[in-house]
Design an enzyme around this catalytic site. Sequence first.
Site, PDB file in Angstrom:
ATOM      1  CG  ASP A 163      -2.736  -2.317  -6.164  1.00 43.78           C
ATOM      2  OD1 ASP A 163      -3.045  -3.380  -6.695  1.00 43.78           O
ATOM      3  OD2 ASP A 163      -3.559  -1.388  -5.971  1.00 43.78           O
ATOM      4  CG  HIS A 188      -0.774   4.366  -1.212  1.00 49.09           C
ATOM      5  ND1 HIS A 188       0.192   3.960  -0.330  1.00 49.09           N
ATOM      6  CD2 HIS A 188      -1.248   3.240  -1.793  1.00 49.09           C
ATOM      7  CE1 HIS A 188       0.297   2.643  -0.361  1.00 49.09           C
ATOM      8  NE2 HIS A 188      -0.581   2.181  -1.246  1.00 49.09           N
ATOM      9  CG  ASP A 212       0.206  15.340   0.494  1.00 49.87           C
ATOM     10  OD1 ASP A 212      -0.052  14.313  -0.167  1.00 49.87           O
ATOM     11  OD2 ASP A 212       0.936  16.259   0.067  1.00 49.87           O
ATOM     12  CD  GLU A 262      -5.167   3.033  -3.121  1.00 47.84           C
ATOM     13  OE1 GLU A 262      -4.516   2.091  -3.599  1.00 47.84           O
ATOM     14  OE2 GLU A 262      -6.165   2.871  -2.400  1.00 47.84           O
TER      15      GLU A 262
END
Length: 941
Positions: free
Chosen positions: A332, A653, A701, A710
Amino acid sequence: MSGALASGTAHAADYERLVNGSFNSGSADPWWASAGVSNRVTNGELCATVTGGTVNPWDSLIGQNGVPFEAGQSYTMTFDAYASVARPAAAVAGEGVSPYRQIAKHDVALTTTKQRFTFTFTSELDFPDAGPGQVTFHLGAQAADTTVCVDNVSLVGGVKPPGGDPVNPPKKINVNQVAYVPGLPKHATLTSDATTAQPWALKNSAGTTVASGQTTPKGADAESGDSTHLIDFSSYDTAGTGYTLTVGTETSFPFDIATDEIKKLRYDSLAYFYHNRSGIPIEAQYVGEQYARPAGHLNVAPNQGDNNVPCLATITCGYTLDVRGGWYDAGDHGKYVVNGGISAWQVLNTYERAKLIGDAAALGDGKLNIPEKANGVPDILDEARWEVEFLLKMQAPDGMVHHKIHDQNWTGLPLLPHEDPQARRLSATSTAATLNTAAVAAQAARIWKTIDPAFSAKALAAATKAYAAAKANPNKIADPNDGTGGGSYSDSILTDEFYWAAAEMFTTTGEASYRSDLTSSTHFKGKSLTARGFDWGSTGPLGDITLALVPNGLPAADVTAIKSAFTTVADAHLSQMSTQGYPAPYLTPTGYDWGSNGLVANNISVLALAHDFTGAAKYRAGVFQGLNYLLGRNPMSYSYVSGYGDQPVKNVHHRHWANQLEPTLPTAPPGALSGGPNSALQDPIAARLLAGCKAQKCFVDHIEAYSVNEVTVNWNSALAWIANWAAEKVTTAPPVDTTAPSTPGTPVASDTTATGTKLTWTASTDPESGVKEYDVISIEGDALRVVATVTSPTATLTGLRPNTAYTFTVVAKNGANLRSAMSPQVSVRTKPDVVAGYCKVVWRASTWSTGMSVNITVTNTSPSAWTSWKLEFTMPGNQKITQGWSATWAQSGQAASATNVGWNANVPVNGSVNVGFNSSGSGSTTPPTDFRVNGNPCTVG
């Protein structure tokens, strides 16, 4: 209702396509909200607070990405919904990235009473699992604020199970896919139910067996559930590339026996941090065009900026902070002090350790590809300073430090930082964040003391103020429920952070008060070192590392006791690894944790430090044994480091390394460490695909499987630390093959066409390292150009110019990368370019006095599929293209062209592609007749 709707019902092979549609877990994952919309799960329902005043329904969204659709298959979507006031809404299936094609749309009238809605449609688009398929609810175009709640959201249909079989089934022979180091043990793992030893063969790049032996059965392996055998080929030490191991019909991925890749990893792992800088453009000159991006969160629309960030509405702080800079934490766009703290510390400790007992020259100015690479300061310090400066900015006026800063609401994937529209908010200050900043700032103060005295003084002042504030507020715990828009990173046990900060403050200042806090801690002298390892929530060992490495005022006996704690835990790691089928220095009583690869990497550093403190060879061997696991010797057959090995992780991610969702975006650059197996399966995708997995097999994956795949700054700081240590400790390779391959035979040309030819030659020989590959070279005057690289003595050349004379030669390369002499030359002339029946074009135009709108259908009538295409023609009259779609359009004078975009590049034989444009102008609107695709004339239908 609109879109391709069907009246039939779904058939028996249907599958649920959405995850977490019931919201029973209390989490909204992986549902996201657009700007102006705030998601929360209340009473088992997803309720979205929608800000009024938007213009279009699609201006306010909640949705789920990575929804698989199959073209031609029927789907039924059902959901319960109601709103705070009567209002319209729409459920939409379609494409989540440009050009945002819609599959189906169902308009509904919501009331304040929950209703059940159902609609069925047939998809005309084909999106694989985790592709750009998307389901959204359109909630905008309302004057006032409203709340919309949905529940029991389901999308059933299709014939392929979501996720299906693994895209890359595990190998039966698992190796370090990158490189084994000469002079060190070389082990691989065979998965086999056989109870007796099996014959194995080591083959060089030419397929010649260079070593052989028998496996050692090890039986059932607890962490993987596999029945395993050990393959030990340590006795073979010839440096080279392209080796493989075989047992029966099974073959491993290729690997090298070399040191170069380990040395390269030290820099690629550190490059991760520049890629994830906030508040600065990431420039192509440092990372390449595909990874370049504008600066994020500098208050340039649609960003709301990090330069004037207030606290959360639930917190009374009375000020804003300028918190530009720093590293984005993970997948993020948040920046978290407790994760940034350990990350910055490890990067700085990588340098500090190297300066004290290692190779600091390898980390000097000019070694990293970053903007500061010629400022006279070691690049690794320049990179770390970008984060240290951010940590100092997070300090509140009272000396406490804000725990984190991130988006007010979770954003979906993909989303580049400069495109993030969410408001940014500071979370409350916390004792943990304050101690992290005290520790790192104290560390920075001593490192920069002579490099930049002013910055050193600034860092020490901040550290002193933070440490005092933490002692005055020793139990200000980060809110574990502060998890909207970013992770909570809550930690209720802070004795380890106090110990770490005291160790750094004492080492930098020598002051008695810090020494007293340090020596009275229950963590003193390595008491917090465990077989699980250390991470952002368990930081005591960071203080031990500083005390063991950096000269300080402790008695020698205390320093010796700290070092002994490292060797004791390192011995426990070696003992455990000796029993494992896929050795990894990591042990917990309840399976593998989130970020297990980061813990493995930190435990590898414990082995490395044990070697630093004792010189014992067993610890050095253990370091490289642990690296083997991360680089492919694991039951999933993945190299968990992107860009390394034949099967590296690709779909981590991350919001802008999001190729799996948006093909125009890149995969992760080389050197990013995936979080790795996580037994808890804490995301809906992992829970759906990996139920019942053994600890080391709880991995996929997949970009949406954030609990296993992540990437974060603290896992990469751990990788960077061990990569730098390993690069120091690789030995000089033993004598290698110095004999080049024999000269290839004269190439013979055949099957020559207008654009290609086939060359065949007598193979080279190389009894030592084997022939790895051949370069086919075009001789162009005084220049030589490699036009193909092949592994067998034949090459089919394409992309040649029609009716052109060429001269070719061939050079062989062996496994030691030695090159042969050039073969005798061959001359070839390509045939004239005449491709009949290559394409057909249908032109449909709506014209008016000042322009026209044209749709063009291009059909591949050639005998081969197109993997790319370019349509060219002469525009009629003086028409000028004003808008085009489904292609990249260009016009120079009346010469017009349309080039494929990513999603329509492949056109099968007899397949078609539809493009079009609007134009303005006057004069003739008679359709062109000179259509060409890839230079070949088309018939007009």
